[in-house]
Design an enzyme around this catalytic site. Structure first.
Site, mmCIF file in Angstrom:
data_model
loop_
_atom_site.group_PDB
_atom_site.id
_atom_site.type_symbol
_atom_site.label_atom_id
_atom_site.label_comp_id
_atom_site.label_asym_id
_atom_site.label_seq_id
_atom_site.Cartn_x
_atom_site.Cartn_y
_atom_site.Cartn_z
ATOM 1 N N LYS A 13 60.663 -24.474 -51.755
ATOM 2 C CA LYS A 13 61.136 -23.249 -52.152
ATOM 3 C C LYS A 13 62.143 -22.431 -51.524
ATOM 4 C CE LYS A 13 58.109 -21.362 -54.825
ATOM 5 N NZ LYS A 13 56.705 -22.083 -54.259
ATOM 6 N N ARG A 87 55.089 -16.478 -61.934
ATOM 7 C CA ARG A 87 53.938 -17.419 -61.805
ATOM 8 C C ARG A 87 53.128 -17.603 -62.805
ATOM 9 N NH1 ARG A 87 54.218 -17.210 -55.481
ATOM 10 N NH2 ARG A 87 53.043 -18.562 -54.829
ATOM 11 N N ARG A 159 50.474 -18.645 -41.189
ATOM 12 C CA ARG A 159 50.157 -17.563 -42.294
ATOM 13 C C ARG A 159 48.669 -17.895 -42.574
ATOM 14 N NH1 ARG A 159 54.405 -18.216 -46.704
ATOM 15 N NH2 ARG A 159 52.582 -18.029 -48.032
HETATM 16 P P1 AMP Z 1 54.146 -17.577 -51.602
HETATM 17 O O1 AMP Z 1 54.475 -17.055 -50.448
HETATM 18 O O2 AMP Z 1 55.154 -17.245 -52.704
HETATM 19 O O3 AMP Z 1 53.270 -18.626 -51.604
HETATM 20 O O4 AMP Z 1 53.136 -16.026 -52.105
HETATM 21 C C1 AMP Z 1 51.838 -15.830 -51.137
HETATM 22 C C2 AMP Z 1 50.886 -15.267 -52.101
HETATM 23 O O5 AMP Z 1 51.613 -13.908 -52.769
HETATM 24 C C3 AMP Z 1 50.426 -15.936 -53.336
HETATM 25 O O6 AMP Z 1 49.522 -16.911 -52.935
HETATM 26 C C4 AMP Z 1 49.917 -14.671 -54.185
HETATM 27 O O7 AMP Z 1 48.696 -14.270 -53.918
HETATM 28 C C5 AMP Z 1 50.772 -13.515 -53.889
HETATM 29 N N1 AMP Z 1 52.305 -13.789 -54.955
HETATM 30 C C6 AMP Z 1 53.473 -14.237 -54.601
HETATM 31 N N2 AMP Z 1 54.078 -14.283 -55.742
HETATM 32 C C7 AMP Z 1 53.232 -14.032 -56.711
HETATM 33 C C8 AMP Z 1 53.496 -13.736 -58.290
HETATM 34 N N3 AMP Z 1 54.779 -13.940 -59.004
HETATM 35 N N4 AMP Z 1 52.456 -13.393 -58.921
HETATM 36 C C9 AMP Z 1 51.378 -13.341 -58.364
HETATM 37 N N5 AMP Z 1 50.965 -13.474 -57.050
HETATM 38 C C10 AMP Z 1 52.096 -13.559 -56.294
#
Ligand code: AMP
Length: 217
Positions: A13, A87, A159
């Site tokens: 993404k 999400r 990360r």
């Molecule tokens: P990402 O980098 O988008 O994979 O996000 C990293 C982490 O942030 C995820 O594993 C969740 O713990 C949290 N996170 C990001 N976006 C959301 C969302 N829309 N709703 C809930 N948690 C989120």
């Protein structure tokens, strides 16, 4: 141009968002990036989000919805691409309420589709810049100088939530809580699925060709 980009963690993404930003000059609103920034600043929101993020769980909807509504309200006139939000179906419904209240509409919902096994392989090699958020892969997309960010020379990191055990949990979370969002948007006028394991150039071309269809550009 206003786009929602869906897809599992590691589906690509971030890379697709970069293409959309370069092409349309829109803001990249990544919920994960905003949360990581909040954590780096040790804000109250960052502290609240920390344990959820590190264990691959979703941060509670109310925190995320308020955070993203704030980001959307400050987005440029050119529009935005939402990355990692919504999400959950509840977040998608709340997003619709926010957009309706502001009289704005989403032009396209794009979902990147990819097998879990490919994601696990990708994430194991993923490295990120803690300063600017740029993402690399040790073999598929290496930086010019090993271990250093091309943009700012910062030491690249893995990360904490990219370690294989947490990635597996993030995929479980995706299938259980985020897959239903795909169903929610399938009835949306401009919903598209793109196979994201076809090389970055092909994915980029596929996404841009979809967005070229002239609706509220
Ligand atoms: P990402 O980098 O988008 O994979 O996000 C990293 C982490 O942030 C995820 O594993 C969740 O713990 C949290 N996170 C990001 N976006 C959301 C969302 N829309 N709703 C809930 N948690 C989120």
């Amino acid at each position: 141009m206003r786009v929602v980009l869906l897809g599992a963690p590691g589906a690509g993404k971030g890379t697709v968002c970069k293409s959309i930003v370069d092409e349309y000059g829109v803001d990249h609103l990544s919920s994960g990036d905003i949360l990581r920034k909040e954590r780096a600043e040790n804000s109250e929101l960052g502290q609240q989000a920390q344990n959820y993020m590190d264990s691959g769980q979703l941060v509670p909807d109310d925190l995320i919805v308020a955070m993203m509504a704030g980001a959307i309200s400050k987005a440029s006139e050119a529009g935005f691409v939402l990355d990692g939000f919504p999400r959950t179906v509840n977040q998608a419904e709340k997003l619709d309420e926010t957009l309706n209240a502001n009289g704005i509409e989403i032009d396209a919902v794009v979902c990147l589709v990819i097998e879990d096994e490919v994601i696990l392989e990708r994430m194991a090699g993923r490295r990120s810049c803690p300063q600017c958020g740029a993402v690399y892969h040790v073999t598929n997309l290496p930086p010019k100088v090993e271990g250093k960010c091309d943009n700012d020379g910062a030491e690249l990191i893995q990360r904490p939530d990219d370690n294989p055990e947490v990635v597996k949990q993030r995929l479980v979370t995706y299938h259980e809580q985020t897959k239903p969002v795909v169903g929610y948007y399938k009835s949306h006028g401009r919903f598209y699925e793109i196979e994201s394991d076809q090389g970055p150039d092909n994915v980029r071309a596929a996404v841009l060709s979809i967005l070229e269809e002239p609706v509220n550009k």
